[in-house]
Each structure stands twice: as C-alpha cells, then as structure tokens.
Design an enzyme around this catalytic site. Sequence first.
Site, mmCIF file in Angstrom:
data_model
loop_
_atom_site.group_PDB
_atom_site.id
_atom_site.type_symbol
_atom_site.label_atom_id
_atom_site.label_comp_id
_atom_site.label_asym_id
_atom_site.label_seq_id
_atom_site.Cartn_x
_atom_site.Cartn_y
_atom_site.Cartn_z
ATOM 1 N N CYS A 85 27.319 21.007 -9.228
ATOM 2 C CA CYS A 85 25.857 21.007 -9.324
ATOM 3 C C CYS A 85 25.354 19.570 -9.521
ATOM 4 O O CYS A 85 25.452 18.753 -8.615
ATOM 5 C CB CYS A 85 25.388 21.943 -10.433
ATOM 6 S SG CYS A 85 23.619 22.346 -10.333
ATOM 7 N N HIS A 180 28.003 26.988 -9.088
ATOM 8 C CA HIS A 180 28.760 26.921 -10.345
ATOM 9 C C HIS A 180 30.000 27.812 -10.279
ATOM 10 O O HIS A 180 29.913 29.013 -10.544
ATOM 11 C CB HIS A 180 27.873 27.345 -11.522
ATOM 12 C CG HIS A 180 26.847 26.336 -11.895
ATOM 13 N ND1 HIS A 180 27.089 25.330 -12.805
ATOM 14 C CD2 HIS A 180 25.568 26.151 -11.455
ATOM 15 C CE1 HIS A 180 26.004 24.576 -12.932
ATOM 16 N NE2 HIS A 180 25.069 25.053 -12.122
ATOM 17 N N GLU A 182 32.330 27.913 -12.381
ATOM 18 C CA GLU A 182 32.796 28.232 -13.734
ATOM 19 C C GLU A 182 32.223 29.526 -14.285
ATOM 20 O O GLU A 182 32.780 30.109 -15.223
ATOM 21 C CB GLU A 182 32.483 27.078 -14.697
ATOM 22 C CG GLU A 182 31.021 26.856 -15.014
ATOM 23 C CD GLU A 182 30.304 25.939 -14.039
ATOM 24 O OE1 GLU A 182 29.349 25.268 -14.462
ATOM 25 O OE2 GLU A 182 30.694 25.900 -12.849
#
Length: 536
Positions: A85, A180, A182
Amino acid sequence: MHQKILILDFGSQVTQLIARRIREAHVFCEVHPCDVTDDWVRAYARDGKLKGVILSGSHASVYEETTDKAPPAVFELGVPVLGICYGMQTMAHQLGGIVTSGHQREFGPADVRAHGHTALLEGIQDYKTAAGHGMLQVWMSHGDKVTELPHGFKLMASTDSCPIAGMADETRRFYGVQFHPEVTHTKRGAAILERFVLDICGARADWIMGDYISEAVEQIRAQVGTDEVILGLSGGVDSSVAAALIHRAIGEQLTCVFVDHGLLRLNEGDLVMEMFVGKLHAKVIRVDAADQFLGQLAGVSDPEAKRKIIGREFVEVFKAEAAKLKSDQSRHVAWLAQGTIYPDVIESGGAKNKKAVVIKSHHNVGGLPELLGLKLLEPLRELFKDEVRELGVALGLPYHMVYRHPFPGPGLGVRILGEVKKDYADLLRRADAIFIDELHNFIDEASGKSWYDLTSQAFAVFLPVKSVGVMGDGRTYDYVVALRAVQTSDFMTADWAELPYALLKKVSSRIINEVRGINRVTYDVSSKPPATIEWE
C-alpha cells in the site's frame, strides 16, 4: 541466531499483522519505525542475517513533504524489498515513479488481475476469468495510487479503478502491491507473504515458540536480575501466560496481585485463586477493591473516562501493594509486569514509531503513569493472541485456561454502557454466565466442536434502557442485554458469529427466566470494522 525480515512501520493500524503472517511461516521478523537512519539500516544488516525488508502501509500521502519515506539504504542492501500500500507508493516515489491522489478512494474488497508471471504472484490465484486471466480477491484501503512506474519496474497487478495495483523489478527483487496481503480479507495473502519471505528472500523457517520461550526467559532474567516483580493478574489469557512465562524465568521473584474490582465474571475471583495458587503454586495476593472502583465510577458514563478511571485505580492499588512489599527490607520490588500484547499496542497508537491513529485507549497500555515507581516488564508485547495461546500450551498451562476467551482489563466496566452500578454488574454477570454456559453446551454437528470453541470471543453487554414485557399475567418493565459473539484469527478484524437460532433461543429464554430484572435479549450482528469487538 535466526535469519530475519525487517518490517519498517509507517503507522498502519495493521502493520503488526504483517509480522504475524511471517511468523506463521516460522520466519523470524522484527518491526521497527520507518524513520530509522541509513546508518541504522546498514548496521542492522551487518551480521548477514537480514534476508528481506517489508515497507508497511500508512494513512499518509507520500507526495507531501512532511511524510516519512523509506531510508534510501533499504534499496541499496541487495536484499528483496516488498512495499505494501503506502509502502509500494513510497518505493515508487523514491525510485523515480509518480504517485498522485486518486479521484475516488478504494476501500474494501476488490478483484485484482495478475500480470507478467512474476516470481511473487506466479501460480497464486483465487480464480480465472473466461479469458484465462488469474484473479486475486484482495482488500484495498487507499486513496492515492501509482500512476507511472519507476525505471526498471513492470506491471504486476491491476484493478478496474487502479491500473497499477502491483509492480515488480525482478532484477533487484523489488515488489509492490497496492492491496493488503496481511489481512484475512485477502484470501491468498498469507501465500503471497510466504512466497516473498521463503522463496524470494530465502529465509529459513526456523522460528518456533520453543525458541521464543528460551529467548524470552533469558531476556527476562537479564532485565530483572535479582529484582522482584509484581504482576496484575486478571485470570485472562494474556496475564496468565505472562505470569507463567515470568515465573518460569525468575520463580519466587514474582508476586502476582489479583485485584477484584467488582467487575469480574461470575465466581471469577475464586477460580483465579484456585488455578494459580492451587495448581501453579504461584505467589498471589488477592485484593478486594470493589468498593473503591465502583465508588470512583459512580456518575461516570463516558467510555474513555471509565477506562482511565479503572486504570488509575489499578495504579493506586498496585502502589499500595508495592509499598507493602517494599517495606520488607529483604526484598527489592522494582518491576511491574503486564500481559500487554500487540493488538493492545496498535489500537492505542503505541506502536514503536507512534504514528498509528488512536482508536481507543487500552487498559494495559495507558493506565500506568510513571508515579507508580516501577519499571514496566511486558514479555508478550510482540506477540499476537494466537501466539500467546501457543506459548501458553508450550509452557504447560491447562488447555481450558489458554483457550479461554479474552476478557478486557476494565472487565464489565466496558460491557455496561454508560454509568457502572453494582446492580447492573450483578445482572450482567449472571446473563453472561448463561451465555457462555450454553455456548459450551451446544455442539456444532459439522465440526463436532462446541460453539464456545468455534467463536473467538463471546459475551453479554448490559444496556441501561428498559423495555416493556409480559411475564405470566403481569407487565414487566426491565433492562435489555445484547449478546456479542465474533470469529477472528487475529482480533484486528472480526466477523460476527452466525450462531444457530436454537442456541440463541435457549440463551434468551434462560436469561429472561433466570435473571430477574432483564426481559429482552438482542444479538449484535456488527463486524470489525466498522464496529470494534467491545461496545466501549
């Protein structure tokens, strides 16, 4: 010594999830602030153990002069770099690309098309289009975007609204993704991060909790020396595991202080003493401070004010107990231990670089001023909840203790909306106990597990409003409770649990019939985000 991945934190609320995913791949990693110097970066890499760098997200805009950039040395080390990002945007900006403000913010789920058969995304996909294009279902959270690639980079991914959603310079092993990986909403995110750290970085998968125990024990002994430690024991998972770990390290130098603030779950005080004194043979001082806490909370309805009052009163109780221990000339109490874990630190804006936006203060982080006169020992500060549970099992704690649902430090004080009263707490305690009891009793046929084990956190919330009801031939005008149950793997995001109607019906019936003063039960169907797990 472990090989390592360096994560530079630009202040994203989910930075620590990157660390969690990497540790799930059994690779050691550390999070450090993004504003470290070039000299620091070079020194960090000097031992040859650094295998790669990850640049986190941020709420900032990279083209503003005052925002942080990655230390230039990161791109000169010769190790792979992954920007996520904002991390991708600062990589592009610093290496000669162009980042601009988007006309519309992209927040939420998105379908990303992979391009170019890169080492990072090759073979990783959720589905294929009719034209044969590999697609990923990801989570986006950005307003700015890369509009021109830096020299040497090629397009790696795109969406309809973000033409450059991923970029790669495979010669230098630099990669950037606008989404993202994660967060759990990116379905193949863990696979992408594993690909980066294991295959592209070539890091060894040798990080296991047994290693953490030995290293943490050594660190605690080095920190504490011959000093004594007091720990605020709540009976929850975090403080329990912290107590067991510290006890493993220093034994009799640890004294646990269990404060009954009048806001505990049903019979919790007795259960805590039985567990820690009877089974773990730890030193525990039990303090009955219910009148003190409830007196200070009288008339206070603001959630932040309640949290701060409870934190402040804990300080007063600990000061009193520490003074008693210090008065013994044969002892030297110098440390206060807490079961603070990563999500506490993140949501309090207390990550290492202090750039995260504060959502709400946490009892563990914000309630202990320096006037306490003790140094702070937080052995779980770098661990996520699942790692804490794994650590507890490795330390030999009972399963039912380790996998008990988390309970906030302020206790029922943040589960009673508005002013906290003893009568409210008594009603809520009984309603909550019924809910938890039935979650244990109801078994899901498909999995064979109880609904308690299938939910990550479940509890009742007391609403200080009354509703009209009918009991027998009479009219009632009593209080309302809301039930909350969520499922999550990291407590950073969470989905409300779709409990069976039969279970909800049984819980509602029992509460209304067994807890006089409650005549209505509701169920909370809000996910995190936008809601938080706790109501206050």
